[in-house]
Design a protein around this motif. Sequence first.
Motif, PDB file in Angstrom:
ATOM      1  N   GLU A   1      -2.143  -4.744 -37.014  1.00 55.06           N
ATOM      2  CA  GLU A   1      -3.014  -4.310 -35.929  1.00 55.06           C
ATOM      3  C   GLU A   1      -2.318  -3.246 -35.086  1.00 55.06           C
ATOM      4  N   ASP A   2      -3.141  -2.448 -34.394  1.00 57.23           N
ATOM      5  CA  ASP A   2      -2.612  -1.440 -33.482  1.00 57.23           C
ATOM      6  C   ASP A   2      -2.467  -2.068 -32.102  1.00 57.23           C
ATOM      7  N   GLY A   3      -1.385  -2.768 -31.865  1.00 54.31           N
ATOM      8  CA  GLY A   3      -1.168  -3.490 -30.612  1.00 54.31           C
ATOM      9  C   GLY A   3      -1.337  -4.969 -30.836  1.00 54.31           C
ATOM     10  N   GLY A   4      -0.638  -5.771 -30.019  1.00 53.29           N
ATOM     11  CA  GLY A   4      -0.741  -7.210 -30.149  1.00 53.29           C
ATOM     12  C   GLY A   4       0.425  -7.771 -30.938  1.00 53.29           C
ATOM     13  N   THR A   5       0.542  -9.090 -30.935  1.00 59.00           N
ATOM     14  CA  THR A   5       1.631  -9.768 -31.610  1.00 59.00           C
ATOM     15  C   THR A   5       1.626  -9.416 -33.094  1.00 59.00           C
ATOM     16  N   GLY A   6       2.798  -9.060 -33.617  1.00 60.07           N
ATOM     17  CA  GLY A   6       2.905  -8.703 -35.012  1.00 60.07           C
ATOM     18  C   GLY A   6       2.493  -7.281 -35.328  1.00 60.07           C
ATOM     19  N   SER A   7       2.166  -6.504 -34.318  1.00 55.49           N
ATOM     20  CA  SER A   7       1.719  -5.136 -34.562  1.00 55.49           C
ATOM     21  C   SER A   7       2.872  -4.244 -34.994  1.00 55.49           C
TER      22      SER A   7
ATOM     23  N   ASN B   1       3.312  -6.838 -27.565  1.00 60.46           N
ATOM     24  CA  ASN B   1       4.285  -6.698 -28.648  1.00 60.46           C
ATOM     25  C   ASN B   1       5.694  -6.777 -28.068  1.00 60.46           C
ATOM     26  N   THR B   2       6.131  -7.991 -27.747  1.00 64.41           N
ATOM     27  CA  THR B   2       7.441  -8.146 -27.109  1.00 64.41           C
ATOM     28  C   THR B   2       8.583  -7.840 -28.073  1.00 64.41           C
ATOM     29  N   ASP B   3       8.439  -8.215 -29.339  1.00 67.78           N
ATOM     30  CA  ASP B   3       9.502  -7.920 -30.307  1.00 67.78           C
ATOM     31  C   ASP B   3       9.686  -6.411 -30.460  1.00 67.78           C
ATOM     32  N   GLY B   4       8.572  -5.691 -30.584  1.00 68.04           N
ATOM     33  CA  GLY B   4       8.652  -4.238 -30.680  1.00 68.04           C
ATOM     34  C   GLY B   4       9.212  -3.629 -29.414  1.00 68.04           C
ATOM     35  N   GLY B   5       8.821  -4.180 -28.265  1.00 66.65           N
ATOM     36  CA  GLY B   5       9.321  -3.684 -26.992  1.00 66.65           C
ATOM     37  C   GLY B   5      10.821  -3.847 -26.865  1.00 66.65           C
TER      38      GLY B   5
END
Length: 369
Positions: free
Chosen positions: A38-44, A295-299
């Motif tokens: 997905e474009d944004g959100g958990t796992g994005s 998206n905390t992991d990406g952040g």
Amino acid sequence: MSTTKKITVAAVAAALGVTTLAACGGKDSGSGAGTGTEDGGTGSKTVTLVSHDSFVASDDVLKEFTRRTGYTVKVLKSGDAGEAVNKAVLTKGAPQGDVFFGVDNTLLSRALDNGVFEPYEAKGLDRVDDAVQLDRGGHRVTPVDFGDICVNYDKKYFADKKLAPPQSFEDLTRPAYKDLLVVENPERSSPGLGFLLGTAAASGDEGWQDYWKKLKANGVKVVDSWEIAYNQEFSGSSGGKQAKADRPLVVSYASSPPAEVLYSDPQPAEAPTGVSTGTCFRQVEFAGLLKGAKNTDGGKALIDFLISKEFQEDMPLNMFVHPVVGDAELPELFTKHGVVIDKPQTMAPEKIAANRDQWIQSWSSLVLR
């Protein structure tokens, strides 16, 4: 810092607003890689960076981030630093993105006191100078760059007039420099606020208002933004020359002269602008993981990357700021034409927090009326 801008393309960059940087790359085994589509959100696979309008990074550097982590960076630009911070406060808990870049030491307490950020201790923080780690205990923000807000001057103007350029705050109040200075409104502009704090640090809690009375009597001009001050009012800038600007003194940055050289065609051997080294205030810019980010992991991966050697070495000739990590090398053009400020004015974050809003209100009553 909010910081010196790309002079010839600033209007275009600001107009773009939302920009997607770094093409999708192959995911490696690095930590924090995205797992969804997905474009944004958990796992994005997309991480959204909210910033002021002056954020710039090379495509190749952002592609390297994508190669390492699998994330693509989308940049959402939100105006001047002050405007961007205010938007982040208003949207706290339901942020527009995952990471915020561009809150500086002049506005840091506003963001921290309003609970905008989620604590995160970045990987590689041990390489960052202790002097710029202003939230060591909380790790709510990570230092990314620093620069010095200083008065810049038009070398040709002063050479033609056979007049020495001012070198101190006090010089700016002298009759020789009447009607020559343009500054930014500290209510709206990060450089304007930094300059106000610099005058308060230099003149003291009891003396800064008298200083501004002298500056007002000496014909200081106030505009809303750095873009207007530098590109439209300052005679030494490439934009100012085209607009036939008539103010040879402007509040900008110690790193503005390299920008003038880089974006001139042909490039001059010497920068057309100089820096009044006794008028400087040290500005530090930070990034933080937004509370409520999808998206905390990406952040977290992006914050780690912002203090990587690759990103830190990319900043000087894109955003015209200094890296905060000790192993980053500065490009020759930046060191040749930039000015190193040995003893800039500084102010403790707690003092800024205690006085900033009152000082701005007093300044407005004094200068704008």
